[in-house]
Motif scaffolding. Structure first.
Motif, PDB file in Angstrom:
ATOM      1  N   THR A 113       5.849  24.378   5.005  1.00 17.58           N
ATOM      2  CA  THR A 113       6.458  25.334   5.932  1.00 17.58           C
ATOM      3  C   THR A 113       7.571  26.113   5.254  1.00 17.58           C
ATOM      4  N   ALA A 114       8.428  25.386   4.540  1.00 13.87           N
ATOM      5  CA  ALA A 114       9.557  26.036   3.874  1.00 13.87           C
ATOM      6  C   ALA A 114       9.109  26.960   2.752  1.00 13.87           C
ATOM      7  N   ALA A 115       8.019  26.597   2.056  1.00  5.43           N
ATOM      8  CA  ALA A 115       7.573  27.375   0.905  1.00  5.43           C
ATOM      9  C   ALA A 115       6.844  28.653   1.310  1.00  5.43           C
ATOM     10  N   ASN A 116       6.264  28.675   2.511  1.00  4.30           N
ATOM     11  CA  ASN A 116       5.404  29.809   2.861  1.00  4.30           C
ATOM     12  C   ASN A 116       5.822  30.585   4.108  1.00  4.30           C
ATOM     13  N   SER A 117       6.720  30.041   4.902  1.00  2.91           N
ATOM     14  CA  SER A 117       7.033  30.674   6.184  1.00  2.91           C
ATOM     15  C   SER A 117       7.574  32.093   6.020  1.00  2.91           C
ATOM     16  N   GLN A 118       8.483  32.289   5.115  1.00  3.13           N
ATOM     17  CA  GLN A 118       9.080  33.611   4.956  1.00  3.13           C
ATOM     18  C   GLN A 118       8.075  34.625   4.427  1.00  3.13           C
ATOM     19  N   GLN A 119       7.278  34.198   3.461  1.00  2.00           N
ATOM     20  CA  GLN A 119       6.279  35.110   2.882  1.00  2.00           C
ATOM     21  C   GLN A 119       5.217  35.493   3.915  1.00  2.00           C
ATOM     22  N   LEU A 120       4.767  34.544   4.734  1.00  2.00           N
ATOM     23  CA  LEU A 120       3.775  34.838   5.764  1.00  2.00           C
ATOM     24  C   LEU A 120       4.353  35.748   6.841  1.00  2.00           C
ATOM     25  N   LYS A 121       5.641  35.580   7.136  1.00  4.47           N
ATOM     26  CA  LYS A 121       6.283  36.407   8.150  1.00  4.47           C
ATOM     27  C   LYS A 121       6.417  37.850   7.679  1.00  4.47           C
ATOM     28  N   ASN A 122       6.848  38.010   6.419  1.00  2.00           N
ATOM     29  CA  ASN A 122       7.072  39.352   5.887  1.00  2.00           C
ATOM     30  C   ASN A 122       5.763  40.113   5.656  1.00  2.00           C
ATOM     31  N   ALA A 123       4.755  39.418   5.141  1.00  2.00           N
ATOM     32  CA  ALA A 123       3.512  40.093   4.752  1.00  2.00           C
ATOM     33  C   ALA A 123       2.548  40.282   5.919  1.00  2.00           C
ATOM     34  N   TYR A 124       2.498  39.322   6.834  1.00  2.00           N
ATOM     35  CA  TYR A 124       1.480  39.372   7.876  1.00  2.00           C
ATOM     36  C   TYR A 124       2.051  39.286   9.295  1.00  2.00           C
ATOM     37  N   GLY A 125       3.319  38.993   9.407  1.00  2.00           N
ATOM     38  CA  GLY A 125       3.932  38.876  10.724  1.00  2.00           C
ATOM     39  C   GLY A 125       3.591  37.579  11.429  1.00  2.00           C
ATOM     40  N   TRP A 126       3.195  36.549  10.663  1.00  2.00           N
ATOM     41  CA  TRP A 126       2.820  35.271  11.259  1.00  2.00           C
ATOM     42  C   TRP A 126       4.022  34.325  11.306  1.00  2.00           C
ATOM     43  N   SER A 127       4.241  33.702  12.431  1.00  2.00           N
ATOM     44  CA  SER A 127       5.253  32.664  12.542  1.00  2.00           C
ATOM     45  C   SER A 127       4.690  31.351  12.001  1.00  2.00           C
ATOM     46  N   SER A 128       5.549  30.486  11.520  1.00  2.00           N
ATOM     47  CA  SER A 128       5.127  29.213  10.934  1.00  2.00           C
ATOM     48  C   SER A 128       5.770  28.053  11.679  1.00  2.00           C
ATOM     49  N   LEU A 129       5.006  27.014  11.907  1.00  2.00           N
ATOM     50  CA  LEU A 129       5.488  25.790  12.524  1.00  2.00           C
ATOM     51  C   LEU A 129       4.989  24.610  11.716  1.00  2.00           C
ATOM     52  N   CYS A 130       5.779  23.521  11.754  1.00  2.00           N
ATOM     53  CA  CYS A 130       5.358  22.297  11.076  1.00  2.00           C
ATOM     54  C   CYS A 130       4.732  21.363  12.096  1.00  2.00           C
ATOM     55  N   CYS A 131       3.723  20.635  11.694  1.00  6.62           N
ATOM     56  CA  CYS A 131       3.054  19.686  12.579  1.00  6.62           C
ATOM     57  C   CYS A 131       4.065  18.682  13.121  1.00  6.62           C
ATOM     58  N   ALA A 132       4.132  18.550  14.455  1.00  6.11           N
ATOM     59  CA  ALA A 132       5.112  17.656  15.068  1.00  6.11           C
ATOM     60  C   ALA A 132       4.838  16.199  14.713  1.00  6.11           C
ATOM     61  N   ALA A 133       3.562  15.821  14.691  1.00  9.25           N
ATOM     62  CA  ALA A 133       3.222  14.434  14.354  1.00  9.25           C
ATOM     63  C   ALA A 133       3.637  14.104  12.925  1.00  9.25           C
ATOM     64  N   ARG A 134       3.416  15.053  12.013  1.00  8.20           N
ATOM     65  CA  ARG A 134       3.823  14.839  10.623  1.00  8.20           C
ATOM     66  C   ARG A 134       5.341  14.724  10.501  1.00  8.20           C
ATOM     67  N   THR A 135       6.071  15.544  11.249  1.00 10.14           N
ATOM     68  CA  THR A 135       7.531  15.489  11.218  1.00 10.14           C
ATOM     69  C   THR A 135       8.043  14.154  11.737  1.00 10.14           C
ATOM     70  N   LEU A 136       7.472  13.671  12.841  1.00 10.26           N
ATOM     71  CA  LEU A 136       7.867  12.358  13.363  1.00 10.26           C
ATOM     72  C   LEU A 136       7.536  11.231  12.394  1.00 10.26           C
ATOM     73  N   HIS A 137       6.388  11.384  11.712  1.00 12.39           N
ATOM     74  CA  HIS A 137       6.001  10.350  10.745  1.00 12.39           C
ATOM     75  C   HIS A 137       7.001  10.275   9.592  1.00 12.39           C
ATOM     76  N   LEU A 138       7.508  11.419   9.155  1.00 16.12           N
ATOM     77  CA  LEU A 138       8.487  11.433   8.063  1.00 16.12           C
ATOM     78  C   LEU A 138       9.839  10.881   8.508  1.00 16.12           C
ATOM     79  N   CYS A 139      10.097  10.903   9.800  1.00 13.42           N
ATOM     80  CA  CYS A 139      11.372  10.373  10.286  1.00 13.42           C
ATOM     81  C   CYS A 139      11.392   8.850  10.349  1.00 13.42           C
ATOM     82  N   ILE A 140      10.239   8.239  10.352  1.00 17.44           N
ATOM     83  CA  ILE A 140      10.174   6.781  10.452  1.00 17.44           C
ATOM     84  C   ILE A 140      10.520   6.130   9.103  1.00 17.44           C
TER      85      ILE A 140
END
Length: 297
Positions: free
Chosen positions: A270-297
């Motif tokens: 998300t961090a590596a591509n969100s800005q580039q995708l937003k500028n070039a294509y206008g796409w918003s980026s989100l990180c998978c919630a399940a993956r984020t919770l898994h990393l918090c454990i």
């Protein structure tokens, strides 16, 4: 005691007659013949054909059974032609047993039963089911050459012959193009889609990118379709992600405006591509919630 009997006495004991003339249940189990793959034993005097369910008399010989397979079902096999009547002499029977043992240790490629082609409608149905098994369960194409698969198919439909691997491969590609066209039309019913991006590593340490579309279709049903899986180089896995996604969308006739947002499988992506995708294509980026919770454990 049985070991001290002569050949003729042993044959009498095998057929049910003892030295004193009384009946005995001792007999030689001769169901080592491959003919028994097509029959079920019903007691001591009858057998039932597994193909047509016809019952035949059985007198400790497979000759009638073998002739029934050839005459009624056109089932022939090189091994069957080697099997003689069980009423031959003891020496001939021993030679046949040794031949069967050798053939079982090193089975020839032609050991499967072959017959004339089955009806055309049934052939088409079987081919469709084989192809569906391959792509639905993610089997390699070589599964049709496996011994177990051949035995199963030969038992269920002895008269069916599979096409060559080249023909099966061509059929699979045709099926892929047909399904892809259906998916393309299905995606057109969505007002907007969420593109899910997932990088994963195979058991051979090869990195792959899977692109999935999630959306609500015209019938208000939640849908999730895998659009493409492609191998990427590990050092360039997340580089030019926008171009990869745009190419996948173009294959299905979708524009960049049909994308509501891009879902990443990790905060790093998300961090590596969100800005580039937003500028070039206008796409918003989100990180998978399940993956984020898994990393918090």
């Amino acid at each position: 005691a049985a070991a001290n009997l002569g050949p003729s006495s042993r044959r009498k004991r095998e057929k049910g007659g003892g030295q004193d003339g009384t009946s005995t249940a001792l007999y030689v189990d001769r169901r080592k013949s491959k003919v028994w793959n097509y029959y079920t034993k019903l007691g001591d005097a009858y057998v039932e054909c597994n193909v047509c369910k016809k019952q035949l008399s059985f007198h400790n010989s497979t000759t009638t059974m073998r002739e029934h397979l050839v005459r009624k079902h056109s089932i022939r096999d090189t091994l069957l032609s080697q099997l003689k009547d069980d009423q031959t002499s003891e020496s001939d029977y021993a030679a046949q047993e040794n031949a069967v043992k050798r053939s079982r240790q090193t089975p020839p490629e032609s050991s499967l039963y072959h017959a004339t082609s089955c009806s055309e409608p049934r052939t088409e149905v079987i081919l469709e089911l084989v192809l569906e098994m391959i792509f639905r369960d993610l089997h390699p194409l070589s599964v049709v050459k496996d011994k177990g698969f051949g035995l199963l198919l030969g038992y269920l439909e002895p008269s069916f012959t599979l096409p060559s691997l080249v023909q099966l491969s061509s059929m699979l590609w045709h099926r892929y193009n047909v399904v892809k066209q259906h998916l393309e039309r299905y995606l057109q019913t969505a007002q907007a889609i969420v593109v899910c991006v997932e990088f994963w590593v195979s058991q051979l340490s090869q990195t792959y990118l899977t692109v999935t579309a999630s959306f609500i279709d015209g019938e208000w049903r939640r849908a999730r379709c895998v659009m493409e899986t492609q191998q990427v180089h590990e050092d360039q896995a997340e580089g030019d992600l926008g171009e990869k996604l745009q190419a996948v969308l173009s294959e299905f006739g979708l524009s960049s405006k049909s994308v509501f947002c891009v879902m990443h499988d990790s905060p790093r992506s998300t961090a590596a591509n969100s800005q580039q995708l937003k500028n070039a294509y206008g796409w918003s980026s989100l990180c998978c919630a399940a993956r984020t919770l898994h990393l918090c454990i």
